[in-house]
Design a protein around this motif. Structure first.
Motif, PDB file in Angstrom:
ATOM      1  N   LEU A 134     -19.950  63.052 -47.230  1.00 13.73           N
ATOM      2  CA  LEU A 134     -20.894  62.052 -47.731  1.00 13.73           C
ATOM      3  C   LEU A 134     -20.758  60.721 -47.005  1.00 13.73           C
ATOM      4  CD1 LEU A 134     -22.994  62.126 -50.081  1.00 13.73           C
ATOM      5  CD2 LEU A 134     -21.296  60.939 -51.482  1.00 13.73           C
ATOM      6  N   LYS A 135     -21.896  60.224 -46.505  1.00 17.99           N
ATOM      7  CA  LYS A 135     -22.006  58.839 -46.058  1.00 17.99           C
ATOM      8  C   LYS A 135     -22.597  58.055 -47.226  1.00 17.99           C
ATOM      9  CE  LYS A 135     -21.459  58.994 -41.319  1.00 17.99           C
ATOM     10  NZ  LYS A 135     -20.990  57.993 -40.359  1.00 17.99           N
ATOM     11  N   ILE A 136     -22.133  56.827 -47.448  1.00 19.47           N
ATOM     12  CA  ILE A 136     -22.584  56.073 -48.623  1.00 19.47           C
ATOM     13  C   ILE A 136     -23.164  54.718 -48.236  1.00 19.47           C
ATOM     14  CG2 ILE A 136     -21.023  57.207 -50.242  1.00 19.47           C
ATOM     15  CD1 ILE A 136     -19.140  54.785 -49.983  1.00 19.47           C
ATOM     16  N   SER A 137     -24.152  54.294 -49.026  1.00 25.17           N
ATOM     17  CA  SER A 137     -24.754  52.963 -48.852  1.00 25.17           C
ATOM     18  C   SER A 137     -24.421  52.054 -50.030  1.00 25.17           C
ATOM     19  CB  SER A 137     -26.272  53.078 -48.702  1.00 25.17           C
ATOM     20  OG  SER A 137     -26.848  53.691 -49.841  1.00 25.17           O
ATOM     21  N   ILE A 138     -23.917  52.616 -51.102  1.00 24.74           N
ATOM     22  CA  ILE A 138     -23.487  51.940 -52.329  1.00 24.74           C
ATOM     23  C   ILE A 138     -24.666  51.252 -53.022  1.00 24.74           C
ATOM     24  CG2 ILE A 138     -21.809  50.373 -53.397  1.00 24.74           C
ATOM     25  CD1 ILE A 138     -19.909  50.940 -51.125  1.00 24.74           C
ATOM     26  N   SER A 139     -24.877  49.947 -52.824  1.00 24.05           N
ATOM     27  CA  SER A 139     -25.916  49.202 -53.557  1.00 24.05           C
ATOM     28  C   SER A 139     -27.132  48.955 -52.669  1.00 24.05           C
ATOM     29  CB  SER A 139     -25.375  47.844 -54.015  1.00 24.05           C
ATOM     30  OG  SER A 139     -24.149  47.957 -54.687  1.00 24.05           O
ATOM     31  N   PRO A 140     -28.310  49.465 -53.035  1.00 19.56           N
ATOM     32  CA  PRO A 140     -29.516  49.123 -52.277  1.00 19.56           C
ATOM     33  C   PRO A 140     -29.837  47.634 -52.447  1.00 19.56           C
ATOM     34  CG  PRO A 140     -29.859  51.060 -53.661  1.00 19.56           C
ATOM     35  CD  PRO A 140     -28.581  50.431 -54.104  1.00 19.56           C
ATOM     36  N   LEU A 141     -30.164  46.958 -51.354  1.00 19.18           N
ATOM     37  CA  LEU A 141     -30.512  45.544 -51.419  1.00 19.18           C
ATOM     38  C   LEU A 141     -32.002  45.393 -51.682  1.00 19.18           C
ATOM     39  CD1 LEU A 141     -28.426  44.000 -48.482  1.00 19.18           C
ATOM     40  CD2 LEU A 141     -27.709  44.710 -50.784  1.00 19.18           C
ATOM     41  N   THR A 142     -32.341  44.504 -52.604  1.00 19.34           N
ATOM     42  CA  THR A 142     -33.724  44.289 -53.006  1.00 19.34           C
ATOM     43  C   THR A 142     -33.911  42.833 -53.379  1.00 19.34           C
ATOM     44  OG1 THR A 142     -35.476  45.156 -54.469  1.00 19.34           O
ATOM     45  CG2 THR A 142     -33.321  44.793 -55.465  1.00 19.34           C
ATOM     46  N   THR A 143     -35.152  42.384 -53.390  1.00 18.54           N
ATOM     47  CA  THR A 143     -35.447  41.010 -53.786  1.00 18.54           C
ATOM     48  C   THR A 143     -35.632  40.915 -55.302  1.00 18.54           C
ATOM     49  OG1 THR A 143     -37.805  41.428 -53.434  1.00 18.54           O
ATOM     50  CG2 THR A 143     -36.590  40.464 -51.602  1.00 18.54           C
ATOM     51  N   THR A 144     -35.601  39.721 -55.827  1.00 17.31           N
ATOM     52  CA  THR A 144     -35.966  39.503 -57.229  1.00 17.31           C
ATOM     53  C   THR A 144     -37.383  40.025 -57.452  1.00 17.31           C
ATOM     54  OG1 THR A 144     -34.537  37.570 -57.448  1.00 17.31           O
ATOM     55  CG2 THR A 144     -36.382  37.761 -59.001  1.00 17.31           C
ATOM     56  N   GLY A 145     -37.522  40.914 -58.421  1.00 17.79           N
ATOM     57  CA  GLY A 145     -38.814  41.538 -58.669  1.00 17.79           C
ATOM     58  C   GLY A 145     -39.105  42.703 -57.759  1.00 17.79           C
ATOM     59  N   GLY A 146     -38.110  43.093 -56.937  1.00 16.30           N
ATOM     60  CA  GLY A 146     -38.309  44.172 -55.978  1.00 16.30           C
ATOM     61  C   GLY A 146     -38.042  45.548 -56.556  1.00 16.30           C
ATOM     62  N   HIS A 147     -38.016  46.529 -55.664  1.00 15.67           N
ATOM     63  CA  HIS A 147     -37.989  47.942 -56.059  1.00 15.67           C
ATOM     64  C   HIS A 147     -36.779  48.311 -56.906  1.00 15.67           C
ATOM     65  CE1 HIS A 147     -38.759  52.186 -55.907  1.00 15.67           C
ATOM     66  NE2 HIS A 147     -37.700  52.453 -55.162  1.00 15.67           N
ATOM     67  N   PHE A 148     -35.617  47.722 -56.639  1.00 16.46           N
ATOM     68  CA  PHE A 148     -34.416  48.052 -57.399  1.00 16.46           C
ATOM     69  C   PHE A 148     -33.985  46.942 -58.353  1.00 16.46           C
ATOM     70  CE2 PHE A 148     -33.926  51.452 -54.272  1.00 16.46           C
ATOM     71  CZ  PHE A 148     -33.414  52.475 -55.046  1.00 16.46           C
ATOM     72  N   ASP A 149     -34.873  45.998 -58.648  1.00 13.83           N
ATOM     73  CA  ASP A 149     -34.572  44.985 -59.657  1.00 13.83           C
ATOM     74  C   ASP A 149     -34.653  45.645 -61.035  1.00 13.83           C
ATOM     75  OD1 ASP A 149     -34.355  42.781 -61.316  1.00 13.83           O
ATOM     76  OD2 ASP A 149     -35.809  41.572 -60.220  1.00 13.83           O
ATOM     77  N   ALA A 150     -33.651  45.386 -61.882  1.00 15.08           N
ATOM     78  CA  ALA A 150     -33.549  46.076 -63.179  1.00 15.08           C
ATOM     79  C   ALA A 150     -34.379  45.439 -64.278  1.00 15.08           C
ATOM     80  CB  ALA A 150     -32.087  46.111 -63.617  1.00 15.08           C
ATOM     81  N   PHE A 151     -35.115  44.380 -63.976  1.00 11.12           N
ATOM     82  CA  PHE A 151     -35.862  43.659 -65.017  1.00 11.12           C
ATOM     83  C   PHE A 151     -36.912  44.548 -65.673  1.00 11.12           C
ATOM     84  CE2 PHE A 151     -39.615  41.267 -66.305  1.00 11.12           C
ATOM     85  CZ  PHE A 151     -39.059  40.333 -67.166  1.00 11.12           C
ATOM     86  N   LEU A 152     -37.045  44.392 -67.006  1.00 11.58           N
ATOM     87  CA  LEU A 152     -38.108  45.023 -67.773  1.00 11.58           C
ATOM     88  C   LEU A 152     -38.753  43.977 -68.683  1.00 11.58           C
ATOM     89  CD1 LEU A 152     -36.522  48.426 -68.903  1.00 11.58           C
ATOM     90  CD2 LEU A 152     -38.399  48.112 -67.286  1.00 11.58           C
ATOM     91  N   PRO A 153     -40.038  44.095 -69.011  1.00  6.59           N
ATOM     92  CA  PRO A 153     -40.702  43.115 -69.877  1.00  6.59           C
ATOM     93  C   PRO A 153     -40.049  42.987 -71.250  1.00  6.59           C
ATOM     94  CG  PRO A 153     -42.315  44.554 -68.846  1.00  6.59           C
ATOM     95  CD  PRO A 153     -40.968  45.126 -68.532  1.00  6.59           C
ATOM     96  N   SER A 154     -39.367  44.034 -71.689  1.00  6.25           N
ATOM     97  CA  SER A 154     -38.721  44.019 -73.006  1.00  6.25           C
ATOM     98  C   SER A 154     -37.471  43.147 -73.034  1.00  6.25           C
ATOM     99  CB  SER A 154     -38.323  45.447 -73.397  1.00  6.25           C
ATOM    100  OG  SER A 154     -37.370  45.945 -72.477  1.00  6.25           O
ATOM    101  N   SER A 155     -37.061  42.672 -71.856  1.00  7.97           N
ATOM    102  CA  SER A 155     -35.817  41.908 -71.670  1.00  7.97           C
ATOM    103  C   SER A 155     -34.578  42.794 -71.662  1.00  7.97           C
ATOM    104  CB  SER A 155     -35.635  40.809 -72.730  1.00  7.97           C
ATOM    105  OG  SER A 155     -36.667  39.862 -72.598  1.00  7.97           O
TER     106      SER A 155
END
Length: 413
Positions: A134-155
């Motif tokens: 296995l080659k690993i990348s660990i954490s994908p980098l994303t911008t605020t509001g980007g593809h891997f941002d965990a934000f949800l409208p429910s807070s």
């Protein structure tokens, strides 16, 4: 199926070899010694020579172990509600099953595109758990509001892969200084490759494949920092046309997904020697999976464009390496990707080469594996049916008769 065989020397006799280079199949004898392919020859092994395991390969087909350049071993058929109710540590135990499913599908090497940390990789290296190299990348980098941002409208927060923890930095970053620091954090955590998002996708609540992420300067900093610190490459989640071209111009190593490629994007990939990892199975799985209605609708709109893009890239001569986004769908289905690649215009032999030699080049492990050649690591599969005539046979469990990783027989008749 038998347990792992400790055989130090193996002979496979009169087998048809599909060596992963794209060359025509040929019949030969293969001798394995000390985890390496020692000899490929038409000469028989002298009967008095000690061999720990002899395999009659007559009528069967020997291929390199398959390589998947885009997996997520920490998730499986991602379901938001189930994900929110799953204890954090449970995912590590589930990953043991996912890794084993990959291996027994014929995948002997893989690149995790986000989720697996250095501990998972080390457990594989030390033989504590079974799975592909296995080659690993660990954490994908994303911008605020980007593809891997965990934000949800429910807070509430719904991390697609995992919440941040020691060894798994939060991948959200904005601005040149923050981006530079985040690359350094991920490298410090043990990443073999940096994963970034230059576009949105289909899995976030406010996501869209055509959204662009990171400025050109930010993208260039990611590439620069990865190369400067540890000579690491950058793989990029890129679906929309503008974001794809931004990433290529910034100097990334591989485009993951590549849903909407125009002629200029294809020319840029050729000019800059960039790999394309299509993950056709991912879009197909979202359409037929348990996802929100808007996500399925976006995926349906993407599917036809995606196939046309891969066909265009293939005709132009872009280097295509197999990847599935396994984890979006169940692990173990990976080699279904080869049939989809053929549906996008590749021949069966080209799809096999994309999953062996070209994939090994993409992961920069082609000095060790990816082809059946003397001196290479003994990573191979032995199948009953001819995959050049019937590519779909490769994802039939009953067809896989022998599986060998680094000279270790994992499954054999």
């Amino acid at each position: 199926m038998k347990k792992q065989d400790e055989a130090k020397s193996i002979s496979i006799e009169e087998v048809t070899i599909i060596d992963g280079t794209g060359n025509a199949p040929f019949v030969s004898n293969v001798f394995i010694e000390k985890a390496r392919i020692a000899k490929i020859t038409n000469d028989e092994m002298p009967k008095q020579t000690h061999v720990d395991k002899r395999i009659n390969g007559k009528g069967m087909y020997l291929l390199p172990g398959m390589i998947d350049c885009h997996v997520h071993v920490m998730i499986n058929e991602h379901n938001l509600f189930k994900h929110l109710q799953t204890p954090f540590s449970y995912n590590f135990y589930a990953a043991l099953k996912h890794l084993k499913s990959l291996l027994f599908a014929g995948i002997t090497s893989a690149r995790d595109a986000g989720g697996a940390d250095f501990g998972v990789k080390k457990a594989l290296q030390d033989g504590l758990i079974e799975g592909p190299n296995l080659k690993i990348s660990i954490s994908p980098l994303t911008t605020t509001g980007g593809h891997f941002d965990a934000f949800l409208p429910s807070s509430m927060q719904s991390y697609i892969l995992a919440p941040p923890y020691p060894g798994y930095p939060d991948g959200v970053c904005d601005g040149e200084m923050e981006v530079r620091k985040k690359v350094r954090e991920v490298l410090r955590a043990g990443a073999d490759v940096i994963k970034i998002c230059s576009t949105g996708g289909v899995s976030g609540w406010n996501d869209d494949p055509n959204f662009e992420e990171f400025s050109m300067n930010e993208l260039k900093i990611v590439v620069e920092e990865a190369a400067m610190r540890k000579k690491r490459r950058v793989m990029v989640h890129a679906q929309g046309t503008a974001g794809i071209k931004n990433a290529i111009r910034a100097g990334v190593h591989s485009i993951e997904h590549g849903v909407d490629l125009d002629d200029e994007a294809v020319e840029l990939m050729l000019k800059n020697d960039v790999f394309l990892v299509p993950t056709l199975l991912a879009v197909n799985s979202v359409i037929h999976g348990d996802y929100p209605k808007n996500t399925i609708e976006i995926a349906k709109r993407m599917e036809e464009t995606h196939f046309k893009s891969i066909e265009k890239a293939h005709k132009a001569g872009v280097k295509i390496a197999m990847g599935t986004d396994s984890g979006v769908m169940a692990h173990g289905r990976n080699l279904e990707e080869l049939k989809l690649m053929c549906d996008a215009g590749m021949s069966a032999m080209e799809a096999i080469t994309a999953s062996t030699k070209t994939a090994a080049q993409c992961l920069e492990i082609d000095d060790l594996t990816g082809t059946i050649e003397e001196g290479k690591m003994a990573d191979f599969i032995l199948v009953q049916e001819n995959p050049v005539q019937k590519i779909g046979s490769l994802y039939n469990d009953k067809n896989l008769k022998v599986l060998c990783k680094e000279g270790m027989l994992i499954k054999h008749i």
